[in-house]
Scaffold this motif. Sequence first.
Motif, short mmCIF file in Angstrom:
data_model
loop_
_atom_site.label_atom_id
_atom_site.label_comp_id
_atom_site.label_asym_id
_atom_site.label_seq_id
_atom_site.Cartn_x
_atom_site.Cartn_y
_atom_site.Cartn_z
N LEU A 147 0.88 -1.32 0.12
CA LEU A 147 -0.02 0.03 -0.17
C LEU A 147 0.79 1.26 0.01
O LEU A 147 0.64 2.24 -0.81
CB LEU A 147 -0.92 -0.10 1.19
CG LEU A 147 -2.04 1.11 1.13
CD1 LEU A 147 -3.07 0.71 -0.01
CD2 LEU A 147 -3.17 0.84 2.54
N PHE A 168 -3.97 5.31 -8.09
CA PHE A 168 -4.89 4.28 -7.88
C PHE A 168 -6.15 4.65 -9.00
O PHE A 168 -7.26 4.39 -8.32
CB PHE A 168 -5.47 4.89 -6.58
CG PHE A 168 -4.18 4.77 -5.46
CD1 PHE A 168 -3.52 3.35 -5.20
CD2 PHE A 168 -4.15 5.55 -4.69
CE1 PHE A 168 -2.87 3.29 -4.08
CE2 PHE A 168 -3.15 5.65 -3.52
CZ PHE A 168 -2.63 4.45 -3.20
N LEU A 216 -8.51 5.48 -1.67
CA LEU A 216 -7.23 4.79 -1.62
C LEU A 216 -6.01 5.87 -1.23
O LEU A 216 -5.06 5.57 -0.39
CB LEU A 216 -7.02 4.00 -2.85
CG LEU A 216 -7.66 2.74 -2.74
CD1 LEU A 216 -7.33 2.17 -4.36
CD2 LEU A 216 -7.23 1.65 -2.00
N GLN A 261 -7.42 -0.88 -7.87
CA GLN A 261 -8.61 -0.82 -6.62
C GLN A 261 -8.90 -1.90 -6.23
O GLN A 261 -9.12 -2.06 -4.95
CB GLN A 261 -9.58 0.34 -7.31
CG GLN A 261 -9.16 1.54 -7.46
CD GLN A 261 -10.42 2.31 -8.37
OE1 GLN A 261 -11.34 1.98 -8.65
NE2 GLN A 261 -10.24 3.56 -8.67
N ALA A 307 -6.41 -2.28 2.12
CA ALA A 307 -6.93 -1.11 2.46
C ALA A 307 -7.75 -0.92 3.78
O ALA A 307 -7.94 -0.27 4.58
CB ALA A 307 -7.41 -0.34 1.29
N PHE A 366 -12.44 0.70 -2.70
CA PHE A 366 -12.12 1.99 -2.46
C PHE A 366 -11.87 2.74 -3.80
O PHE A 366 -11.21 2.06 -4.59
CB PHE A 366 -10.97 2.17 -1.72
CG PHE A 366 -10.98 2.12 -0.22
CD1 PHE A 366 -12.13 2.80 0.52
CD2 PHE A 366 -10.30 0.94 0.45
CE1 PHE A 366 -12.08 2.26 1.99
CE2 PHE A 366 -10.44 0.58 1.97
CZ PHE A 366 -11.40 1.30 2.48
N LEU A 372 -6.32 -3.78 -4.01
CA LEU A 372 -5.84 -3.12 -2.83
C LEU A 372 -7.01 -3.03 -1.88
O LEU A 372 -6.80 -2.32 -0.77
CB LEU A 372 -5.36 -1.55 -3.21
CG LEU A 372 -3.69 -1.64 -3.80
CD1 LEU A 372 -3.39 -0.24 -4.06
CD2 LEU A 372 -2.94 -2.32 -3.09
#
Length: 150
Positions: free
Chosen positions: A6, A14, A73, A20, A27, A68, A23
């Motif tokens: 991250l 992002f 993010l 997206q 996240a 996210f 992660l």
Amino acid sequence: MTNQLLIAETEKRFGDAVTQARLAAPAVRVMLGIATSWKLTNAEGAGLLGFTRYKWSNLKSGRWTEVFNQDQLTRVALLLRINDALHELFPDDQADRWPRQVTQNPMLNGKSLVQAMVHGGIPFIIQTRNYLETAVARLKKLDAAARVSR
């Protein structure tokens, strides 16, 4: 996936759906970990992510089914770097308490760090990240100089 992934993605945009989706789970884990460590209220957690309280409630309860977006993010990545910097500057218990404390720091205008970041949004969160990472770099430089002079 680790926090390092991250962090590594922080400087990227992002913006693509693949990133997206990739992660999303890390996240969520990172944000819930920060929320627990900093003892965020529902309003604060929602505010830091730019969420409604309903979305935040879904995230906390495990009913989150979305990914996210780019903005969210970015917020999580910045908050992770802020959290990491605080843990480099202070012992763990103090690092977790400090975001809630009202300090004399003029940057915060009489607010806690959490309140100031909720109010200031991404621009203030970026400013905070820069400020704390500069403090960490200075501390490391002083520590290295002290080791050399021994």
